[in-house]
Design an enzyme around this catalytic site. Structure first.
Site, mmCIF file in Angstrom:
data_model
loop_
_atom_site.group_PDB
_atom_site.id
_atom_site.type_symbol
_atom_site.label_atom_id
_atom_site.label_comp_id
_atom_site.label_asym_id
_atom_site.label_seq_id
_atom_site.Cartn_x
_atom_site.Cartn_y
_atom_site.Cartn_z
ATOM 1 N N CYS A 147 0.978 -1.227 -0.035
ATOM 2 C CA CYS A 147 -0.022 -0.055 0.118
ATOM 3 C C CYS A 147 0.763 1.174 0.023
ATOM 4 O O CYS A 147 1.793 1.303 0.781
ATOM 5 C CB CYS A 147 -0.915 0.145 1.139
ATOM 6 S SG CYS A 147 -1.685 1.474 1.601
ATOM 7 N N CYS A 202 0.492 3.208 3.451
ATOM 8 C CA CYS A 202 1.227 2.556 4.405
ATOM 9 C C CYS A 202 2.758 2.905 4.473
ATOM 10 O O CYS A 202 3.608 3.174 5.368
ATOM 11 C CB CYS A 202 1.211 1.259 4.352
ATOM 12 S SG CYS A 202 -0.561 0.741 5.221
ATOM 13 N N ASP A 214 -1.842 16.388 -1.141
ATOM 14 C CA ASP A 214 -1.895 15.575 -2.190
ATOM 15 C C ASP A 214 -0.885 16.062 -3.111
ATOM 16 O O ASP A 214 -0.546 17.309 -3.362
ATOM 17 C CB ASP A 214 -3.235 15.858 -2.721
ATOM 18 C CG ASP A 214 -3.778 14.905 -3.681
ATOM 19 O OD1 ASP A 214 -4.500 13.837 -3.246
ATOM 20 O OD2 ASP A 214 -3.243 14.710 -4.691
ATOM 21 N N HIS A 260 -8.566 7.528 3.334
ATOM 22 C CA HIS A 260 -8.163 8.869 3.507
ATOM 23 C C HIS A 260 -9.505 9.947 3.101
ATOM 24 O O HIS A 260 -10.339 9.567 2.509
ATOM 25 C CB HIS A 260 -7.184 9.147 2.376
ATOM 26 C CG HIS A 260 -7.717 8.755 0.976
ATOM 27 N ND1 HIS A 260 -7.527 7.493 0.421
ATOM 28 C CD2 HIS A 260 -8.047 9.455 -0.058
ATOM 29 C CE1 HIS A 260 -7.964 7.398 -0.607
ATOM 30 N NE2 HIS A 260 -8.359 8.520 -1.101
#
Ligand code: 5GP
Ligand code: ZN
Length: 123
Positions: free
Chosen positions: A11, A14, A37, A110
Site C-alpha cells: 500500500c 502505508c 496531495d 483517506h
C-alpha cells in the site's frame, strides 16, 4: 522507519506513513498522518489518513469511532492552518472516495480536505 503493525506492504499510503515514500507532512500523531496531495485540485488539498491500514470507509466498525472522530475534528483545524478561509465565506470540502463507484484509487482510507479561493482545478 518500519511499517505499522497493521500495514499492507503493497500500500502506497502505508509506505508514506512509514517514510518509505516521501511526502509533504501536514500533521502527525500516534494514530493519524496528514500530507499534501501530490496532484492538488484546489489551492489547499491535503489527505488525512489513519496510520493503520483500513482499506476504505466500507471497512469501518464501531472500534474505529474514536479514530474517525479525531480525524473529523482535526480536518477543520488543519484546513484553517493551511490557508482555507474561515466559514462561511471560505470553508472547505471533506471527501472520502469509497470503492470503484466512489472513484477510490488508493485503497487506504483517506479524507481529502480541499479549500482555498476558487476557481479550483477540478470540483
Ligand atoms: P482517491 O481517488 O483514492 O480518493 O485519491 C487518491 C489521492 O492520492 C489522489 O488525489 C492522488 O493525487 C493522491 N496520491 C496518490 N499517490 C500519491 C503519492 O504518492 N503522494 C501523495 N502525496 N499523494 C498521492
Ligand atoms: Zn495502507
Amino acid at each position: 522507519m518500519s511499517l505499522h503493525p497493521n500495514a499492507d506492504p503493497h500500500c502506497i499510503f502505508c509506505k508514506i506513513v512509514a517514510g518509505q515514500i516521501p511526502s509533504r507532512k501536514v500533521y502527525e500523531d500516534d494514530d493519524i498522518y496528514a500530507f499534501h496531495d501530490i496532484a492538488p485540485w484546489a489551492p489547499v488539498h491535503f489527505l488525512l489518513i489513519p496510520k493503520q491500514h483500513i482499506p476504505s470507509m466500507a471497512q469501518v466498525t464501531p472500534e474505529h469511532e474514536r479514530l474517525l472522530g479525531r480525524m473529523m475534528v482535526l480536518a477543520p483545524k488543519l484546513a484553517l492552518e493551511l490557508g482555507c478561509r474561515p466559514y462561511p465565506e471560505g470553508g472547505f470540502r471533506i471527501i472520502a472516495n469509497t470503492g470503484a463507484d466512489g472513484a477510490q484509487e488508493v485503497h487506504h482510507l483517506h479524507l481529502h480536505v480541499m479549500g482555498g479561493p476558487r476557481p479550483w482545478a477540478r470540483g
